[in-house]
Design an enzyme around this catalytic site. Structure first.
Site, mmCIF file in Angstrom:
data_model
loop_
_atom_site.group_PDB
_atom_site.id
_atom_site.type_symbol
_atom_site.label_atom_id
_atom_site.label_comp_id
_atom_site.label_asym_id
_atom_site.label_seq_id
_atom_site.Cartn_x
_atom_site.Cartn_y
_atom_site.Cartn_z
ATOM 1 N N HIS A 17 0.475 10.469 7.399
ATOM 2 C CA HIS A 17 1.720 9.583 7.169
ATOM 3 C C HIS A 17 2.603 9.320 8.593
ATOM 4 O O HIS A 17 2.959 8.119 8.701
ATOM 5 C CB HIS A 17 2.847 10.479 6.263
ATOM 6 C CG HIS A 17 2.354 10.684 4.927
ATOM 7 N ND1 HIS A 17 2.512 11.928 4.495
ATOM 8 C CD2 HIS A 17 2.015 10.026 4.032
ATOM 9 C CE1 HIS A 17 2.063 12.032 3.058
ATOM 10 N NE2 HIS A 17 1.715 10.819 2.771
ATOM 11 N N LYS A 41 7.489 14.786 -12.142
ATOM 12 C CA LYS A 41 6.374 15.320 -11.357
ATOM 13 C C LYS A 41 6.929 16.672 -10.870
ATOM 14 O O LYS A 41 8.224 16.793 -10.708
ATOM 15 C CB LYS A 41 6.325 14.469 -10.113
ATOM 16 C CG LYS A 41 4.740 14.037 -9.965
ATOM 17 C CD LYS A 41 5.041 13.080 -8.570
ATOM 18 C CE LYS A 41 3.403 12.916 -8.320
ATOM 19 N NZ LYS A 41 3.331 11.949 -7.101
ATOM 20 N N ARG A 90 -6.774 4.918 3.167
ATOM 21 C CA ARG A 90 -7.778 6.253 3.728
ATOM 22 C C ARG A 90 -9.185 5.509 3.455
ATOM 23 O O ARG A 90 -10.161 6.239 4.209
ATOM 24 C CB ARG A 90 -7.426 7.561 3.049
ATOM 25 C CG ARG A 90 -6.267 7.971 3.817
ATOM 26 C CD ARG A 90 -5.849 9.382 3.213
ATOM 27 N NE ARG A 90 -5.301 8.791 1.709
ATOM 28 C CZ ARG A 90 -4.577 9.870 0.977
ATOM 29 N NH1 ARG A 90 -4.492 11.031 1.182
ATOM 30 N NH2 ARG A 90 -4.105 9.336 0.108
ATOM 31 N N SER A 127 -1.707 15.103 1.280
ATOM 32 C CA SER A 127 -0.431 16.072 1.166
ATOM 33 C C SER A 127 -1.186 17.199 0.025
ATOM 34 O O SER A 127 -0.851 18.298 -0.180
ATOM 35 C CB SER A 127 0.654 15.679 0.225
ATOM 36 O OG SER A 127 1.353 14.596 1.310
#
Ligand code: ADP
Length: 151
Positions: A17, A41, A90, A127
């Site tokens: 990030h 979440k 990515r 993450s």
């Protein structure tokens, strides 16, 4: 003023990030890092912790702002007058996922999504892997900015 929103969970911010934000500020006048709040979440870090890790990492960079938001990302972009959404890519899986979101956002608004390919040296970082390393007492510090401190 060219303003880009960089949305995500940032649970926690990683060097991946960090790289995208650093490169984003070369393209835009302001990069607003927007932490999405999703009541469904479960997060490892509280909203305050996630926000302060990012603020601390960019404390000397006035072009980076950190905010939290709820609801549709494009609605929030309109609210703060951000004409662009910034996202990092990515791998092909990211591309397929992001493509559908970007097309939807484009159908629902005029906001353009700008993708940056991650730097090769941070392309493997996520993450969720960082959280696994933390849970298992590994050395997470090589994957995140110095501002991320686990208490
Ligand atoms: P989300 O909940 O949207 O997946 P993340 O915080 O995981 O939120 O990611 C936010 C953005 O950062 C996404 O565009 C994601 O592709 C990008 N990103 C995540 N990890 C990396 C990385 N290692 N390199 C570049 N971009 C990344």
């Amino acid at each position: 003023m060219k303003r880009a929103l960089f949305p995500g969970s940032f649970d926690p911010i990683t060097l991946g990030h960090y790289d995208i934000i650093k490169r984003g500020i070369k393209l835009f006048d302001e990069v607003v890092v927007a932490i999405g709040v999703n009541a469904e979440k479960k997060y490892m870090f509280s909203l305050d912790e996630r926000k302060s890790f990012i603020e601390e990492a960019f404390k000397n960079q006035p072009k980076v702002k950190v905010v939290t938001y709820e609801g549709l990302t494009i609605d929030f972009c309109e609210k703060i007058d951000a004409q662009f959404i910034l996202r990092g890519l990515r791998n092909p899986a990211d591309f397929e996922f992001e493509k559908a979101i970007a097309h939807t956002n484009r159908r629902l608004s005029k906001i353009e999504t700008v993708f940056l390919l991650t730097a090769a040296k941070t392309s493997f970082i996520s993450s969720s892997i960082v959280r696994d390393v933390i849970r298992n007492n590994g050395d997470y510090t090589v994957l995140v900015p110095d501002s991320v401190v686990v208490k």
